[in-house]
Design an enzyme around this catalytic site. Structure first.
Site, PDB file in Angstrom:
ATOM      1  N   THR A 255       0.833  -1.212   0.000  1.00  0.00           N
ATOM      2  CA  THR A 255       0.000   0.000   0.000  1.00  0.00           C
ATOM      3  C   THR A 255       0.863   1.256   0.000  1.00  0.00           C
ATOM      4  OG1 THR A 255      -0.332  -0.573   2.317  1.00  0.00           O
ATOM      5  CG2 THR A 255      -2.234  -0.768   0.897  1.00  0.00           C
TER       6      THR A 255
ATOM      7  N   LYS B 186       7.318   4.613   5.795  1.00  0.00           N
ATOM      8  CA  LYS B 186       6.903   3.215   5.946  1.00  0.00           C
ATOM      9  C   LYS B 186       6.811   2.817   7.422  1.00  0.00           C
ATOM     10  CE  LYS B 186       8.117   1.610   1.408  1.00  0.00           C
ATOM     11  NZ  LYS B 186       8.921   0.752   0.541  1.00  0.00           N
TER      12      LYS B 186
ATOM     13  N   ASP C  82       8.327  -5.359   7.650  1.00  0.00           N
ATOM     14  CA  ASP C  82       9.176  -4.806   6.586  1.00  0.00           C
ATOM     15  C   ASP C  82       9.850  -3.493   7.003  1.00  0.00           C
ATOM     16  OD1 ASP C  82       6.720  -3.289   6.525  1.00  0.00           O
ATOM     17  OD2 ASP C  82       7.468  -2.429   4.659  1.00  0.00           O
TER      18      ASP C  82
HETATM   19  P1  B16 Z   1      -3.108   4.969   7.631  1.00  0.00           P
HETATM   20  P2  B16 Z   1       1.990  -0.767   8.318  1.00  0.00           P
HETATM   21  C1  B16 Z   1       1.655   1.856   7.788  1.00  0.00           C
HETATM   22  O1  B16 Z   1       1.300   0.522   7.574  1.00  0.00           O
HETATM   23  C2  B16 Z   1       2.280   2.434   6.525  1.00  0.00           C
HETATM   24  O2  B16 Z   1       3.502   1.786   6.232  1.00  0.00           O
HETATM   25  C3  B16 Z   1       2.557   3.918   6.749  1.00  0.00           C
HETATM   26  O3  B16 Z   1       3.136   4.483   5.589  1.00  0.00           O
HETATM   27  C4  B16 Z   1       1.231   4.614   7.085  1.00  0.00           C
HETATM   28  O4  B16 Z   1       1.446   5.987   7.319  1.00  0.00           O
HETATM   29  C5  B16 Z   1       0.631   3.946   8.311  1.00  0.00           C
HETATM   30  O5  B16 Z   1       0.438   2.563   8.060  1.00  0.00           O
HETATM   31  C6  B16 Z   1      -0.704   4.575   8.697  1.00  0.00           C
HETATM   32  O6  B16 Z   1      -1.654   4.299   7.707  1.00  0.00           O
HETATM   33  O7  B16 Z   1      -2.953   6.339   7.104  1.00  0.00           O
HETATM   34  O8  B16 Z   1      -3.857   4.031   6.727  1.00  0.00           O
HETATM   35  O9  B16 Z   1      -3.667   4.959   9.042  1.00  0.00           O
HETATM   36  O10 B16 Z   1       3.281  -1.014   7.622  1.00  0.00           O
HETATM   37  O11 B16 Z   1       2.135  -0.459   9.800  1.00  0.00           O
HETATM   38  O12 B16 Z   1       0.978  -1.843   8.052  1.00  0.00           O
HETATM   39 MG    MG Z   2       4.963  -2.227   7.034  1.00  0.00          MG
END
Ligand code: B16
Ligand code: MG
Length: 217
Positions: free
Chosen positions: A16, A44, A169
């Protein structure tokens, strides 16, 4: 000993990051500056609020609280437009194979993500039924590298933290898993994720016999 497996979302189950990038880039353009793919690497595993703070730093933009709140909303609305179009073709290679193996072996599975959109994304790609529990940005107060997200996931699975395995990751995510005394598995560049106990480029490198070893350990 009962084992539990915890998966991060972005960069582990689906990519994503590319959609987060497009939405942040749109906001940066609206504010009159460039936001590069390389700068997106800093985002990330980082919470939405922290991402916006970093973005505004990059663009040297001072925001009122009202503007900040507004941009948090508009960025997410743009991001959700991309998410809306997601389907099973966006699942990263061999992730379903590992989830299916765990399910066949009655191993509880959790999601441990910073995203507040985790549940709709899992629904969109059709993986939601595999997860016994979801812990995401809506449930935690402390961001990775704090272990809160993974400790809560272990608790909800009813498994001791030391019997959990985490796929991550992001460096902060690996650090969070280590801080929770869990087995950390880095998915991606092993130079960047050198603190992980095990490293793989992606799930195609992970055999079911390796998963079986983790279950039996
Ligand atoms: P949202 P993860 C993270 O996912 C993303 O890597 C990061 O880029 C993003 O800002 C964060 O989620 C918050 O996401 O805006 O959808 O609340 O790697 O923790 O699954
Ligand atoms: Mg991640």
């Amino acid at each position: 000993m009962k084992k539990g497996f915890i998966f991060d979302l972005d960069g582990v189950i689906v990519d994503t990051a590319k959609y987060h990038y497009l939405a942040w880039q749109k906001l940066a353009h609206e504010l009159g500056f460039e936001f590069t793919k390389q700068q997106n690497e800093l985002f990330k595993g980082v919470s939405r609020k922290r991402c916006l703070e970093i973005l505004l730093d990059i663009g040297n933009v001072n925001a009122t609280q009202q503007q900040f709140d507004h941009w948090m909303i508009t960025k997410n609305e743009d991001y959700l437009e991309y998410i809306e179009k997601m389907d099973a073709s966006e699942i990263l290679p061999d992730v379903p194979k590992v989830l299916e193996y765990l399910k066949q072996n009655d191993i509880p599975i959790a999601l441990g993500s910073a995203s507040k959109n985790a549940q709709p994304i899992l629904e969109k790609v059709g993986l939601l039924p595999y997860f016994n529990t979801i812990v995401d940005g809506n449930n935690v107060t402390k961001a990775k590298p704090d272990p809160e997200v993974f400790l809560l996931a272990a608790k909800q699975l009813g498994v001791n933290a030391s019997n959990c395995v985490v796929f991550e990751d992001a460096v902060a995510g690996v650090q969070a898993a280590n801080a929770a005394k869990m087995v950390s598995i880095g998915i991606g560049d092993d130079n960047i994720l050198s603190e992980a106990k095990f490293n793989f480029a992606d799930f195609t490198e992970i055999s079911t016999s390796f998963i079986q070893q983790l279950i039996e350990k």
